[in-house]
Write a protein that holds these residues in place. Structure first.
Motif, mmCIF file in Angstrom:
data_model
loop_
_atom_site.group_PDB
_atom_site.id
_atom_site.type_symbol
_atom_site.label_atom_id
_atom_site.label_comp_id
_atom_site.label_asym_id
_atom_site.label_seq_id
_atom_site.Cartn_x
_atom_site.Cartn_y
_atom_site.Cartn_z
ATOM 1 N N PRO A 168 13.596 19.562 63.440
ATOM 2 C CA PRO A 168 13.443 19.354 64.891
ATOM 3 C C PRO A 168 13.775 17.931 65.332
ATOM 4 N N ARG A 169 13.329 16.949 64.529
ATOM 5 C CA ARG A 169 13.639 15.567 64.889
ATOM 6 C C ARG A 169 15.146 15.310 64.846
ATOM 7 N N ALA A 170 15.840 15.895 63.844
ATOM 8 C CA ALA A 170 17.289 15.720 63.761
ATOM 9 C C ALA A 170 17.998 16.359 64.951
ATOM 10 N N LEU A 171 17.542 17.551 65.352
ATOM 11 C CA LEU A 171 18.145 18.201 66.516
ATOM 12 C C LEU A 171 17.926 17.395 67.788
ATOM 13 N N VAL A 172 16.715 16.890 67.978
ATOM 14 C CA VAL A 172 16.425 16.083 69.165
ATOM 15 C C VAL A 172 17.256 14.796 69.164
ATOM 16 N N LEU A 173 17.375 14.155 67.991
ATOM 17 C CA LEU A 173 18.164 12.931 67.898
ATOM 18 C C LEU A 173 19.640 13.197 68.186
ATOM 19 N N ALA A 174 20.184 14.301 67.666
ATOM 20 C CA ALA A 174 21.580 14.637 67.919
ATOM 21 C C ALA A 174 21.826 14.913 69.403
ATOM 22 N N LEU A 175 20.914 15.668 70.032
ATOM 23 C CA LEU A 175 21.064 15.928 71.462
ATOM 24 C C LEU A 175 20.946 14.647 72.285
ATOM 25 N N ALA A 176 20.045 13.743 71.865
ATOM 26 C CA ALA A 176 19.894 12.475 72.585
ATOM 27 C C ALA A 176 21.155 11.619 72.461
ATOM 28 N N LEU A 177 21.753 11.586 71.261
ATOM 29 C CA LEU A 177 22.988 10.824 71.080
ATOM 30 C C LEU A 177 24.122 11.391 71.917
ATOM 31 N N VAL A 178 24.243 12.716 71.967
ATOM 32 C CA VAL A 178 25.283 13.337 72.779
ATOM 33 C C VAL A 178 25.063 13.021 74.263
ATOM 34 N N ALA A 179 23.795 13.088 74.717
ATOM 35 C CA ALA A 179 23.501 12.788 76.120
ATOM 36 C C ALA A 179 23.795 11.332 76.452
ATOM 37 N N VAL A 180 23.446 10.416 75.537
ATOM 38 C CA VAL A 180 23.722 8.997 75.775
ATOM 39 C C VAL A 180 25.233 8.742 75.811
ATOM 40 N N PHE A 181 25.980 9.379 74.922
ATOM 41 C CA PHE A 181 27.438 9.211 74.913
ATOM 42 C C PHE A 181 28.052 9.738 76.210
#
Length: 432
Positions: free
Chosen positions: A42-55
């Motif tokens: 779950p933490r990896a999924l949240v981090l990946a989504l956050a990186l995509v949103a920031v990009f």
């Protein structure tokens, strides 16, 4: 059939020792059929989504702020260009803000005066061309009637133009495009005001800006930043100085020509040619020469041809004689590198990139030159493009050797043919 328990499930087989071996535990991080989700997933999924949103947010913000960033870049280079004058005034005891204001007022007055004079020239020439258009049209019609045996009349042509659909559509499109032109003019004025404000702040608060940047870096990096800043000021100022000097020389040369041809508004046209040809890269020469040619054509068509020939000849003189001597003392950049940098800057930032490409490349070249180790070049003739003496025969020697070898081959072939004929003659005599 295997025995089953009361629930109908198949009983587990017992080991020979009467005990059932336990099932092996699942591996770490792998969930079994009834296992739980790993804690890190779950933490990896949240981090990946956050990186995509920031990009995505950063990309959107960058595209929205591209115009502002380009304006800031132009203002920074303008501040570097006026930095020597502002620093000279500040070293004489004048406040830095007042010195920057005086420099800006001087540049604004010169630019406004030049634009006003140029606008008056264009308006005057347009009025004269409109007033003289009927006579030009009559001369063209007479030439056509004389050479092609036609019977054209100016009144018929004017009525045909006024009743044409093309003119009606052109007037309608021009009327609908007035608002777009007004919006573009207002946007351009706002952009100029933004560039002027940022360049004023960069020039007036230059020392404070340098201190702010250096306070975020260790001492070793501070020295590198200050050195790069000084190089940028010197190269940008040198570029402006060399371009201004070449603009002065070009303006004087074209003024002499236009005055000799008795072309009206020769001083202002000379200033136009000097500034536009030097500060608009690549196409500036052609834009600068178009206006004097047009005005000279209104005086005499042959004068326009003389102006064109002079512009082409002077451009070659400037490229191969004048520019290398001036830029070697100020910018010190190879002409091929300068041309490539202008093309690259135009591809990246358009006209803005073409304007700032040469000082930016000169600054980068001078800064990187301190970190590139250079060695002394051996005194070898091949470095200068010559062959080493004694290394091989010269071109004349090789041509002589080839000619002698060819002549020897021909003489040997003639000797073999003469020997064969003498043998045949001797055998004939012996047979007799």
């Amino acid at each position: 059939m295997a025995p089953t328990d009361e629930t109908g499930q198949e009983a587990q087989q017992s080991s020979p020792f009467g005990t059932t071996p336990p099932a092996p535990p699942p591996a770490d991080g792998a969930a079994g059929p009834n296992g739980r989700m790993p804690r890190w997933l779950p933490r990896a999924l949240v981090l990946a989504l956050a990186l995509v949103a920031v990009f995505q947010l950063g990309s959107w913000a960058f595209h929205q702020l591209t115009g502002l960033l380009i304006n800031i870049l132009i203002a920074f280079f303008l501040a570097l260009a006026i930095e020597p004058a502002v620093s000279w005034m500040a070293s004489r005891g004048m406040r830095r803000g007042l010195a920057t204001f005086i420099v800006f007022i001087g540049v604004t007055i010169v630019a406004a005066g030049f634009v006003t004079l140029l606008g008056s020239i264009l308006a005057d020439q347009i009025i004269k061309m409109i007033e003289g258009f009927p006579s030009y049209l009559d001369s063209v019609i007479n030439w056509i009637n004389t050479h092609f045996k036609t019977d054209l009349k100016r009144v018929d042509i004017q009525e045909g133009l006024l009743r044409s659909d093309w003119l009606r559509n052109y007037v309608q499109n021009s009327a609908t495009g007035v608002l777009d032109v007004s919006a573009q003019v207002i946007g351009g004025l706002f952009q100029l005001l933004t560039i002027a404000l940022f360049s004023f702040y960069f020039a007036a608060d230059g020392p404070r800006l340098r201190r702010t940047i250096c306070s975020l870096l260790p001492p070793a990096r501070q020295a590198e930043v200050l050195r790069a800043w000084e190089i940028a000021v010197n190269k940008t100022g040198g570029y402006i100085y060399s371009r201004g000097l070449m603009a002065l020389i070009s303006g004087v040369a074209h003024f002499v020509l236009l005055q000799a041809l008795d072309v009206p508004y020769a001083p202002v046209l000379a200033v136009w040619v000097g500034l536009v040809s030097q500060f608009i890269p690549t196409i500036g020469t052609y834009l600068a020469g178009a206006l004097p040619m047009l005005i000279a054509f209104t005086v005499n068509p042959w004068y326009a041809l003389w102006v064109l020939i002079f512009v082409v000849i002077y451009q070659q003189f400037e490229n191969y004689v004048l520019q290398p001597k001036l830029t070697s003392k100020t910018v010190d950049i190879h002409p091929a590198v300068a041309f490539g940098s202008v093309i690259a800057g135009t591809a990246l930032l358009g006209a803005v990139g073409a304007l700032i490409a040469i000082p930016a490349i000169a600054t980068l070249q001078a800064f990187l030159g301190a970190y590139v180790k250079r060695y002394a070049v051996t005194d070898d003739p091949r470095v200068h493009g010559h062959r080493r003496r004694g290394e091989g025969p010269s071109l004349v020697t090789r041509a002589r050797q080839l000619w002698a070898r060819r002549a020897g081959t021909e003489r040997a072939a003639d000797g073999r043919s003469d020997g064969g004929r003498s043998e045949d003659g001797g055998s004939g005599k012996s047979s007799d």
